[in-house]
Design an enzyme around this catalytic site. Sequence first.
Site, PDB file in Angstrom:
ATOM      1  N   SER A   1      16.361  -0.540  16.692  1.00  0.00           N
ATOM      2  CA  SER A   1      17.034   0.707  16.364  1.00  0.00           C
ATOM      3  C   SER A   1      16.176   1.908  16.753  1.00  0.00           C
ATOM      4  CB  SER A   1      17.353   0.764  14.869  1.00  0.00           C
ATOM      5  OG  SER A   1      18.098   1.922  14.558  1.00  0.00           O
TER       6      SER A   1
ATOM      7  N   SER B   1      23.859   4.942  14.663  1.00  0.00           N
ATOM      8  CA  SER B   1      23.661   3.585  15.169  1.00  0.00           C
ATOM      9  C   SER B   1      24.981   2.995  15.626  1.00  0.00           C
ATOM     10  CB  SER B   1      23.048   2.706  14.072  1.00  0.00           C
ATOM     11  OG  SER B   1      21.731   3.083  13.806  1.00  0.00           O
TER      12      SER B   1
ATOM     13  N   CYS C   1      25.679   7.338  11.414  1.00  0.00           N
ATOM     14  CA  CYS C   1      25.114   8.638  11.031  1.00  0.00           C
ATOM     15  C   CYS C   1      25.580   9.779  11.933  1.00  0.00           C
ATOM     16  CB  CYS C   1      23.588   8.560  11.044  1.00  0.00           C
ATOM     17  SG  CYS C   1      22.930   7.356   9.871  1.00  0.00           S
TER      18      CYS C   1
ATOM     19  N   ASP D   1       0.847  -1.184   0.000  1.00  0.00           N
ATOM     20  CA  ASP D   1       0.000   0.000   0.000  1.00  0.00           C
ATOM     21  C   ASP D   1       0.887   1.239   0.000  1.00  0.00           C
ATOM     22  OD1 ASP D   1      -1.709   2.114   0.513  1.00  0.00           O
ATOM     23  OD2 ASP D   1      -2.746   1.138   2.183  1.00  0.00           O
TER      24      ASP D   1
ATOM     25  N   GLU E   1      29.578   6.789   6.290  1.00  0.00           N
ATOM     26  CA  GLU E   1      29.572   5.363   6.588  1.00  0.00           C
ATOM     27  C   GLU E   1      29.493   4.573   5.284  1.00  0.00           C
ATOM     28  OE1 GLU E   1      25.658   3.767   8.172  1.00  0.00           O
ATOM     29  OE2 GLU E   1      25.488   5.847   8.818  1.00  0.00           O
TER      30      GLU E   1
ATOM     31  N   HIS F   1      18.083  13.873  13.636  1.00  0.00           N
ATOM     32  CA  HIS F   1      18.592  12.994  12.590  1.00  0.00           C
ATOM     33  C   HIS F   1      17.390  12.298  11.963  1.00  0.00           C
ATOM     34  CE1 HIS F   1      20.414   9.801  10.392  1.00  0.00           C
ATOM     35  NE2 HIS F   1      20.015   8.869  11.237  1.00  0.00           N
TER      36      HIS F   1
END
Length: 398
Positions: free
Chosen positions: A213, A320, A123, A41, A91, A245
């Site tokens: 996360s 992370s 990040c 969807d 990264e 972020h």
Amino acid sequence: MRNLESEEHRETRGFGIDKLNFYTPNQYVDLVELARARCVDPDKYLIGIGQERMAVAPVDQDIVSMGANAAEPLLDDVTRASLGLLVLGTESGIDQSKAAALFVHQLLALPEGMRVMEIKEACYGATAGLMVALDFVRSHPDRRALVIASDIARYGLDTPGEVTQGAGAVAMIVSADPTVLAIEPGTVVASRSTYDFWRPNYSTVAFAQGKYSEEVYLAMFRDAWNRASQMGLTCPEGLAAQLFHIPFSKMGRKGLRTLQGMMTDDDYGRLANRFEDSIRYGRQVGNIYTGSLYLGLISLLENDSSLRPGDRMGLFSYGSGSEAELFFGKLCSGFQSELNSAGHRAMLEGRTKLCVEEYERVFNAGLVQDGSRQVLERSDFDAPHYLTGLDRHQRLYR
């Protein structure tokens, strides 16, 4: 007497972002079309994730060329000569030894007598670079620093993370007496080892535990906000905006919602309204990892005409693995003169839309790994820098 006056001025002058700019590749995939191709969807992407379009990096636009393209408009002869530091946060590294920043240094014809480095912490890398740059200009107030965030987010085709991919770069000149944003010295930082998102050396795509996360991101923001409040740094009544972020806009929105009930409705409403302006560009570009927070800053400044010099804002950076930092800054007199609203909107609106099949073909295109010679076609003739190919395992740029 002059030395004493100089030292006094050094104690009172501000330090922060003097100029900033972003670049994103000139092609994208529409997420409604991607959703239909994946039998999903479209509202799951448009509302559930909060994204509309996703930048797609062609093989000739990597982190080096994108970073150089973002930085080029910020540089004149005087600025080049004043630079003493270049930091590239990424990264999406291209070499285990040589810093991508050295390629950028050469492309931009920067002075040889300066420090050049690459920083990695998911990040958070560009924020680490910004903090290093601030320390540098505080110690060398007559010099400037160039901080670049450049990344290509890849999770694989038809994977849960596919819709949160993207590509782009943000460049910032950091100086004393900045024009855009003076960064306050008081910050809150936290580091902890987690496996919420990672990419081993042997993998070309990232691995993530999405729900976990999100939990780590939100917990680290709440902890940072509470600590900042105890230190007297938050002051909601005097906060014009709170930036996050943004791996995808829904994540930042969840972070903002944790502040409901912690301030008056008027204060929260002001932050919520300005949050919408901070995600306008990100919804069109997608996740650019280290640059996402700073793309949000550009988006806010260029889409909210009510902001004024002296307005104070918070910035929450998260990487992370995990590291987070909450810091604050005030808009400087003349910040509007350093914005490029028309140019950035033209760049976004002038991109080529790829059908899903074309996007998949670009995604699967790669560079040779056997040392043979590879010549690449130029994809963006409006971008001054690009990867021309490889020869004997060496990247060649123009």
